[in-house]
Design a protein around this motif. Structure first.
Motif, PDB file in Angstrom:
ATOM      1  N   ILE A 197     -39.536  32.425  28.445  1.00 50.43           N
ATOM      2  CA  ILE A 197     -38.168  32.705  28.004  1.00 50.43           C
ATOM      3  C   ILE A 197     -37.871  34.209  27.995  1.00 50.43           C
ATOM      4  N   LEU A 198     -38.905  35.033  28.074  1.00 52.61           N
ATOM      5  CA  LEU A 198     -38.684  36.481  28.133  1.00 52.61           C
ATOM      6  C   LEU A 198     -38.001  36.902  29.431  1.00 52.61           C
ATOM      7  N   PHE A 199     -38.095  36.066  30.441  1.00 54.76           N
ATOM      8  CA  PHE A 199     -37.460  36.392  31.721  1.00 54.76           C
ATOM      9  C   PHE A 199     -35.978  36.006  31.745  1.00 54.76           C
ATOM     10  N   ILE A 200     -35.562  35.146  30.821  1.00 56.83           N
ATOM     11  CA  ILE A 200     -34.159  34.718  30.805  1.00 56.83           C
ATOM     12  C   ILE A 200     -33.218  35.878  30.511  1.00 56.83           C
ATOM     13  N   PRO A 201     -33.492  36.730  29.498  1.00 61.47           N
ATOM     14  CA  PRO A 201     -32.624  37.899  29.291  1.00 61.47           C
ATOM     15  C   PRO A 201     -32.601  38.837  30.491  1.00 61.47           C
ATOM     16  N   VAL A 202     -33.726  38.954  31.190  1.00 59.03           N
ATOM     17  CA  VAL A 202     -33.774  39.803  32.387  1.00 59.03           C
ATOM     18  C   VAL A 202     -32.787  39.294  33.431  1.00 59.03           C
ATOM     19  N   VAL A 203     -32.809  37.968  33.657  1.00 63.75           N
ATOM     20  CA  VAL A 203     -31.902  37.359  34.631  1.00 63.75           C
ATOM     21  C   VAL A 203     -30.457  37.488  34.162  1.00 63.75           C
ATOM     22  N   ALA A 204     -30.213  37.251  32.869  1.00 62.35           N
ATOM     23  CA  ALA A 204     -28.848  37.286  32.335  1.00 62.35           C
ATOM     24  C   ALA A 204     -28.221  38.669  32.496  1.00 62.35           C
ATOM     25  N   VAL A 205     -28.957  39.716  32.147  1.00 61.01           N
ATOM     26  CA  VAL A 205     -28.425  41.083  32.232  1.00 61.01           C
ATOM     27  C   VAL A 205     -28.227  41.494  33.690  1.00 61.01           C
ATOM     28  N   ALA A 206     -29.182  41.134  34.549  1.00 60.64           N
ATOM     29  CA  ALA A 206     -29.072  41.473  35.971  1.00 60.64           C
ATOM     30  C   ALA A 206     -27.852  40.786  36.596  1.00 60.64           C
ATOM     31  N   LEU A 207     -27.633  39.514  36.240  1.00 62.56           N
ATOM     32  CA  LEU A 207     -26.474  38.786  36.764  1.00 62.56           C
ATOM     33  C   LEU A 207     -25.169  39.371  36.224  1.00 62.56           C
ATOM     34  N   LEU A 208     -25.170  39.780  34.974  1.00 63.87           N
ATOM     35  CA  LEU A 208     -23.976  40.401  34.387  1.00 63.87           C
ATOM     36  C   LEU A 208     -23.578  41.640  35.176  1.00 63.87           C
ATOM     37  N   ASN A 209     -24.554  42.499  35.455  1.00 64.15           N
ATOM     38  CA  ASN A 209     -24.278  43.717  36.211  1.00 64.15           C
ATOM     39  C   ASN A 209     -23.794  43.399  37.626  1.00 64.15           C
ATOM     40  N   SER A 210     -24.415  42.414  38.265  1.00 62.72           N
ATOM     41  CA  SER A 210     -24.037  42.055  39.629  1.00 62.72           C
ATOM     42  C   SER A 210     -22.640  41.454  39.682  1.00 62.72           C
ATOM     43  N   MET A 211     -22.310  40.602  38.701  1.00 65.36           N
ATOM     44  CA  MET A 211     -20.989  39.984  38.678  1.00 65.36           C
ATOM     45  C   MET A 211     -19.889  41.012  38.436  1.00 65.36           C
ATOM     46  N   MET A 212     -20.180  42.004  37.607  1.00 65.94           N
ATOM     47  CA  MET A 212     -19.199  43.062  37.368  1.00 65.94           C
ATOM     48  C   MET A 212     -18.931  43.831  38.652  1.00 65.94           C
ATOM     49  N   LEU A 213     -19.982  44.170  39.377  1.00 66.31           N
ATOM     50  CA  LEU A 213     -19.828  44.897  40.636  1.00 66.31           C
ATOM     51  C   LEU A 213     -19.118  44.028  41.667  1.00 66.31           C
ATOM     52  N   LEU A 214     -19.477  42.751  41.737  1.00 69.38           N
ATOM     53  CA  LEU A 214     -18.847  41.844  42.685  1.00 69.38           C
ATOM     54  C   LEU A 214     -17.354  41.704  42.406  1.00 69.38           C
ATOM     55  N   CYS A 215     -16.986  41.579  41.141  1.00 73.16           N
ATOM     56  CA  CYS A 215     -15.573  41.468  40.777  1.00 73.16           C
ATOM     57  C   CYS A 215     -14.800  42.717  41.196  1.00 73.16           C
ATOM     58  N   LEU A 216     -15.404  43.875  41.003  1.00 74.60           N
ATOM     59  CA  LEU A 216     -14.751  45.125  41.397  1.00 74.60           C
ATOM     60  C   LEU A 216     -14.550  45.194  42.907  1.00 74.60           C
ATOM     61  N   VAL A 217     -15.548  44.750  43.662  1.00 76.80           N
ATOM     62  CA  VAL A 217     -15.435  44.757  45.126  1.00 76.80           C
ATOM     63  C   VAL A 217     -14.357  43.781  45.578  1.00 76.80           C
ATOM     64  N   LEU A 218     -14.296  42.601  44.960  1.00 71.01           N
ATOM     65  CA  LEU A 218     -13.265  41.621  45.311  1.00 71.01           C
ATOM     66  C   LEU A 218     -11.867  42.154  44.996  1.00 71.01           C
ATOM     67  N   ILE A 219     -11.738  42.824  43.860  1.00 69.13           N
ATOM     68  CA  ILE A 219     -10.449  43.433  43.501  1.00 69.13           C
ATOM     69  C   ILE A 219     -10.071  44.500  44.520  1.00 69.13           C
ATOM     70  N   PHE A 220     -11.055  45.307  44.916  1.00 71.80           N
ATOM     71  CA  PHE A 220     -10.799  46.337  45.922  1.00 71.80           C
ATOM     72  C   PHE A 220     -10.369  45.713  47.250  1.00 71.80           C
ATOM     73  N   MET A 221     -10.992  44.604  47.628  1.00 69.81           N
ATOM     74  CA  MET A 221     -10.625  43.926  48.871  1.00 69.81           C
ATOM     75  C   MET A 221      -9.177  43.448  48.823  1.00 69.81           C
ATOM     76  N   LEU A 222      -8.767  42.917  47.669  1.00 76.03           N
ATOM     77  CA  LEU A 222      -7.395  42.458  47.519  1.00 76.03           C
ATOM     78  C   LEU A 222      -6.414  43.616  47.598  1.00 76.03           C
ATOM     79  N   VAL A 223      -6.753  44.712  46.911  1.00 78.49           N
ATOM     80  CA  VAL A 223      -5.868  45.883  46.889  1.00 78.49           C
ATOM     81  C   VAL A 223      -5.767  46.527  48.270  1.00 78.49           C
TER      82      VAL A 223
END
Length: 265
Positions: free
Chosen positions: A112-138
């Motif tokens: 279960i110690l690896f679950i927070p690692v995955v959660a935080v890494a996915l959070l950072n990736s999703m934030m970056l992905l959302c920004l790129v998608l917004i940039f693509m739309l703009v």
């Protein structure tokens, strides 16, 4: 151990998982003036730099694509995938050493110690992905259904990154040089992956050699997904199988060395 028992353990220790995940996130900006804002500023700045520097100043272009920001999107797609993998490996390899006191004092399933690692890494990736998608739309870059394939691609990346991180986590307890060695290996792996350069500049023999790199097809198809090009889904079998095999090795190594691992940490 069955999937049901794993899920049961996750639910049983959800409080511990939540506490570790929250601490992981807070530790990134604790004591800073702007606090949680630092979770957003780095990805915003990165997207800005890549779009302004490469698209505007360097006039970088993707072969066969006329849009002025195509190369920036290509670069960001590769970095989203690469950064997710790298964070999973970098954070995962130190899990047992970082939580040594907790492991010694408490009885809980260590996976279960690896679950927070995955959660935080996915959070950072999703934030970056959302920004790129917004940039693509703009910027007016056309979005397509192929773009949605970025999500299963990131899922396979999680499997691969988690597997490698888990394997290195056990090895790192017994051989403390593993951390430094993996850093050097991943620096070389970065340049053996078409992230900052188009695949078309490489000769076919070089492409065949680099295709043995399991990150290669993940990044390549992530870039195709974001650019709206047809994906090569058959290429994804290799990194998925590679990740599952490494994960199996990580579990076997952990079980065989469990008692010695507790002594070493």
């Amino acid at each position: 151990m069955s999937v049901f028992s794993l899920l049961k353990d996750v639910l049983r220790f959800r409080g511990l998982i939540y506490a570790i995940t929250l601490r992981e996130i807070k530790s990134r900006y604790v004591g800073s003036t702007f606090g949680p804002l630092w979770l957003i500023v780095p990805p915003v700045f990165m997207v800005f730099i890549y779009t302004v520097i490469f698209a505007r100043l360097m006039q970088a272009r993707m072969p066969g694509i006329e849009h002025q920001y195509a190369y920036s999107i290509y670069l960001c797609a590769g970095l989203i995938t690469w950064n997710l993998l790298l964070e999973l490996v970098q954070r995962g390899k130190g899990v047992f050493l970082e939580h040594a006191n907790l492991i010694k004092k408490s009885n809980f399933p260590k996976f279960i110690l690896f679950i927070p690692v995955v959660a935080v890494a996915l959070l950072n990736s999703m934030m970056l992905l959302c920004l790129v998608l917004i940039f693509m739309l703009v910027s007016g870059y056309p979005l397509s259904l192929a773009t949605l394939m970025i999500f299963p691609l990131l899922g396979i990346t999680v499997v691969l990154g988690l597997a490698v991180g888990a394997l290195l986590a056990t090895l790192n307890v017994f051989f403390r040089d593993i951390g430094q060695i993996s850093d050097v290996v991943f620096q070389a792996l970065f340049w053996a992956t078409p992230i900052v350069y188009p695949l078309s500049i490489l000769s076919e023999p070089v492409q065949r050699i680099l295709s043995w790199n399991p990150v290669f097809p993940l990044v390549l198809n992530a870039q195709k997904a974001m650019l709206g090009e047809p994906l090569s889904l058959s290429q994804l079998v290799y990194p998925l199988v590679f990740g599952l095999v490494v994960l199996l090795l990580a579990v076997l190594l952990y079980k065989r060395s469990y008692n010695d691992l507790l002594d070493q940490i």
